[in-house]
Design a protein around this motif. Structure first.
Motif, PDB file in Angstrom:
ATOM      1  N   GLY A 125       3.585   1.277  -7.076  1.00 35.76           N
ATOM      2  CA  GLY A 125       3.307   0.105  -6.257  1.00 35.76           C
ATOM      3  C   GLY A 125       3.582  -1.229  -6.911  1.00 35.76           C
ATOM      4  N   GLY A 126       3.209  -2.300  -6.164  1.00 32.32           N
ATOM      5  CA  GLY A 126       3.481  -3.647  -6.635  1.00 32.32           C
ATOM      6  C   GLY A 126       4.960  -3.947  -6.574  1.00 32.32           C
ATOM      7  N   HIS A 127       5.423  -4.841  -7.454  1.00 31.68           N
ATOM      8  CA  HIS A 127       6.841  -5.161  -7.568  1.00 31.68           C
ATOM      9  C   HIS A 127       7.503  -4.248  -8.590  1.00 31.68           C
ATOM     10  CE1 HIS A 127       6.275  -9.633  -6.183  1.00 31.68           C
ATOM     11  NE2 HIS A 127       6.328  -8.783  -5.177  1.00 31.68           N
ATOM     12  N   PRO A 140      14.040  -3.296   5.172  1.00 35.54           N
ATOM     13  CA  PRO A 140      14.037  -3.114   3.715  1.00 35.54           C
ATOM     14  C   PRO A 140      13.082  -2.007   3.283  1.00 35.54           C
ATOM     15  CG  PRO A 140      13.918  -5.449   4.279  1.00 35.54           C
ATOM     16  CD  PRO A 140      13.725  -4.691   5.554  1.00 35.54           C
ATOM     17  N   LEU A 141      13.538  -1.166   2.362  1.00 43.99           N
ATOM     18  CA  LEU A 141      12.675  -0.141   1.786  1.00 43.99           C
ATOM     19  C   LEU A 141      11.647  -0.798   0.871  1.00 43.99           C
ATOM     20  CD1 LEU A 141      15.266   2.637   0.828  1.00 43.99           C
ATOM     21  CD2 LEU A 141      13.903   2.449   2.916  1.00 43.99           C
ATOM     22  N   THR A 142      10.501  -0.144   0.713  1.00 44.02           N
ATOM     23  CA  THR A 142       9.417  -0.653  -0.120  1.00 44.02           C
ATOM     24  C   THR A 142       9.384   0.090  -1.453  1.00 44.02           C
ATOM     25  OG1 THR A 142       8.102  -1.184   1.850  1.00 44.02           O
ATOM     26  CG2 THR A 142       6.921  -1.059  -0.252  1.00 44.02           C
ATOM     27  N   PHE A 143       9.199  -0.647  -2.541  1.00 42.61           N
ATOM     28  CA  PHE A 143       9.094  -0.025  -3.852  1.00 42.61           C
ATOM     29  C   PHE A 143       7.864   0.869  -3.904  1.00 42.61           C
ATOM     30  CE2 PHE A 143       7.117  -0.342  -8.134  1.00 42.61           C
ATOM     31  CZ  PHE A 143       8.044   0.430  -8.821  1.00 42.61           C
ATOM     32  N   CYS A 198      11.001   3.627  -0.651  1.00 41.84           N
ATOM     33  CA  CYS A 198      10.866   4.420   0.565  1.00 41.84           C
ATOM     34  C   CYS A 198      10.554   3.533   1.757  1.00 41.84           C
ATOM     35  CB  CYS A 198       9.776   5.483   0.399  1.00 41.84           C
ATOM     36  SG  CYS A 198       8.091   4.817   0.357  1.00 41.84           S
ATOM     37  N   CYS A 199      10.814   4.061   2.943  1.00 45.06           N
ATOM     38  CA  CYS A 199      10.451   3.375   4.176  1.00 45.06           C
ATOM     39  C   CYS A 199       8.984   3.654   4.486  1.00 45.06           C
ATOM     40  CB  CYS A 199      11.327   3.857   5.331  1.00 45.06           C
ATOM     41  SG  CYS A 199      11.035   2.957   6.878  1.00 45.06           S
ATOM     42  N   SER A 228       0.527  -8.320   0.348  1.00 42.30           N
ATOM     43  CA  SER A 228      -0.281  -7.267   0.973  1.00 42.30           C
ATOM     44  C   SER A 228       0.602  -6.204   1.618  1.00 42.30           C
ATOM     45  CB  SER A 228      -1.223  -7.877   2.013  1.00 42.30           C
ATOM     46  OG  SER A 228      -0.472  -8.523   3.035  1.00 42.30           O
ATOM     47  N   LYS A 229       1.892  -6.480   1.726  1.00 44.67           N
ATOM     48  CA  LYS A 229       2.824  -5.534   2.336  1.00 44.67           C
ATOM     49  C   LYS A 229       3.246  -4.441   1.357  1.00 44.67           C
ATOM     50  CE  LYS A 229       2.738  -8.192   5.928  1.00 44.67           C
ATOM     51  NZ  LYS A 229       1.955  -7.791   7.121  1.00 44.67           N
ATOM     52  N   LEU A 230       2.874  -4.578   0.108  1.00 52.45           N
ATOM     53  CA  LEU A 230       3.283  -3.621  -0.910  1.00 52.45           C
ATOM     54  C   LEU A 230       2.270  -2.485  -1.042  1.00 52.45           C
ATOM     55  CD1 LEU A 230       4.342  -6.154  -3.683  1.00 52.45           C
ATOM     56  CD2 LEU A 230       5.813  -5.023  -2.011  1.00 52.45           C
ATOM     57  N   PHE A 231       2.685  -1.408  -1.713  1.00 50.75           N
ATOM     58  CA  PHE A 231       1.751  -0.348  -2.044  1.00 50.75           C
ATOM     59  C   PHE A 231       0.809  -0.835  -3.148  1.00 50.75           C
ATOM     60  CE2 PHE A 231       5.367   2.313  -0.521  1.00 50.75           C
ATOM     61  CZ  PHE A 231       4.693   3.016   0.460  1.00 50.75           C
ATOM     62  N   LYS A 232      -0.406  -0.298  -3.161  1.00 50.57           N
ATOM     63  CA  LYS A 232      -1.358  -0.636  -4.215  1.00 50.57           C
ATOM     64  C   LYS A 232      -0.765  -0.268  -5.574  1.00 50.57           C
ATOM     65  CE  LYS A 232      -5.481   0.157  -1.348  1.00 50.57           C
ATOM     66  NZ  LYS A 232      -6.704   0.991  -1.186  1.00 50.57           N
TER      67      LYS A 232
END
Length: 359
Positions: A42-44, A65-68, A91-92, A205-209
């Motif tokens: 998660g995070g950046h 956009p896929l999320t890290f 991942c999406c 807040s859109k990112l994974f923990k």
């Protein structure tokens, strides 16, 4: 303990030895900076090579956009290109994009030699990760890593800038819209205040923990016996163990896998380390598939050198509980990389297979 002396052992294993990863909260988020070579969730992304970031990847289904999701540091036992080696998984976050065998997951590999323009040969002591990093050094400016503008939302390459303040960057218009409600409260403020924190401390807040990944050797089978009172304690007091039990129950109930020998094998092996979110066995083993359906049957060759790819690690479904995503529902993500460990410049794509549940 130094991260890259520990984590680089991942790529030096032989035989059927498996390393397992556990998610752990990190009290000092500065340790997620690239110079500490973190394995994390998660995070950046903590970009290994800050000078040539890849374009932001889009989901092949929804084109967002896929999320890290995670990155794993696994350096090679050589001083040349590959001494530092990082794998990134994106991942999406839309559950519908995983249906019908679709693969909305992307893996990138990045490598550097021991001697490179960005990091010293000796690791940076973790004790040096202090608030002094928040000074005037441009390398730690918000939305910038010293080489490339970074997206304020996802931490990817950010070619777009806010039209008013020109201080905050984005990878796409979609992420700029997502963040506008927060950014508009500070837009047009003094540029120094906008760039007072490093990008890896500014989490959307859109990112994974975000969690650190701690790597340990998998327990031997004979060492897994657990006393009844210890099992009861784990179930009552440990959220992580409780998560794993829920996950197993869900698989059994929803997919009828209690009589599936594949799932039985999976349960027995995972029981050695119930909290694990990652399994690592570079070139030495095959994925531990949770269910028999939709396993990977064909892996394309390396796009750089043409060598075959082999299994390196997998992410387990317990990770979804750890990061708090109740919408996604896959059984595992298996990552395959170049078996020849070819030298690469910048970021190159490897292969990932997402095993979806099939009822």
């Amino acid at each position: 303990l130094q991260h890259y002396f520990i984590q680089s052992n991942l790529s030096r294993m032989s035989g059927e030895r498996v390393e397992v990863g556990f998610a752990e909260a990190l009290e000092n988020p500065l340790l997620f900076s690239p110079k500490h070579f973190p394995s994390k969730v998660g995070g950046h992304p903590a970009w290994l090579n800050p000078s040539c970031l890849p374009d932001v990847s889009l989901c092949p289904s929804c084109h967002q956009p896929l999320t890290f999701l995670a990155q794993v540091y696994a350096g090679l036992d050589r001083p040349s290109n590959g001494f530092h080696r990082m794998l990134y998984v994106f991942c999406c976050r839309r559950a519908e994009c995983y249906k019908e065998g679709k693969q909305p997951v992307k893996v990138l590999r990045c490598q550097l030699a021991a001697e490179n323009p960005f990091y010293g040969v000796e690791p940076v002591p973790e004790g040096d990760a202090s608030v002094n990093e928040l000074g005037e050094n441009k390398s730690f400016a918000l939305s910038h890593n010293g080489y490339t503008n970074l997206c304020r939302v996802c931490g990817g390459k950010g070619p777009l800038a806010c039209g008013k303040c020109r201080q905050v960057h984005y990878c796409c218009k979609e992420h700029q819209k997502l963040e506008w409600s927060e950014h508009k409260r500070h837009c047009n403020e003094d540029s120094k205040s906008l760039s007072s924190q490093p990008e890896y401390l500014c989490k959307s807040s859109k990112l994974f923990k975000e969690f650190d990944i701690i790597i340990e050797s998998e327990k031997e089978k004979e060492n897994v016996k657990i006393a009844d009172e210890e099992l009861e304690r784990m179930q009552n007091s440990s959220e992580s163990y409780d998560i794993s039990l829920k996950d197993a129950e869900s698989l059994s109930k929803e997919y009828g896998t209690d009589h599936d020998p594949t799932f039985t094998k999976f349960k027995e092996r995972i029981a050695r380390d119930p909290e694990q979110i990652l399994r690592y066995a570079r070139h030495d083993a095959q994925p531990l598939w949770p269910v028999a359906n939709s396993q990977c049957s064909s892996v394309p060759a390396c796009g750089c050198c043409g060598a075959s790819r082999s299994f390196e690690f997998q992410l387990l479904p317990t990770l979804l509980y750890v990061v708090g995503d109740s919408d996604l529902d896959w059984s595992t993500i298996a990552v395959y990389t170049c078996s020849s460990d070819c030298e690469v410049e910048g970021y190159v794509e490897e292969f990932a297979w997402t095993q979806a549940y099939v009822k």
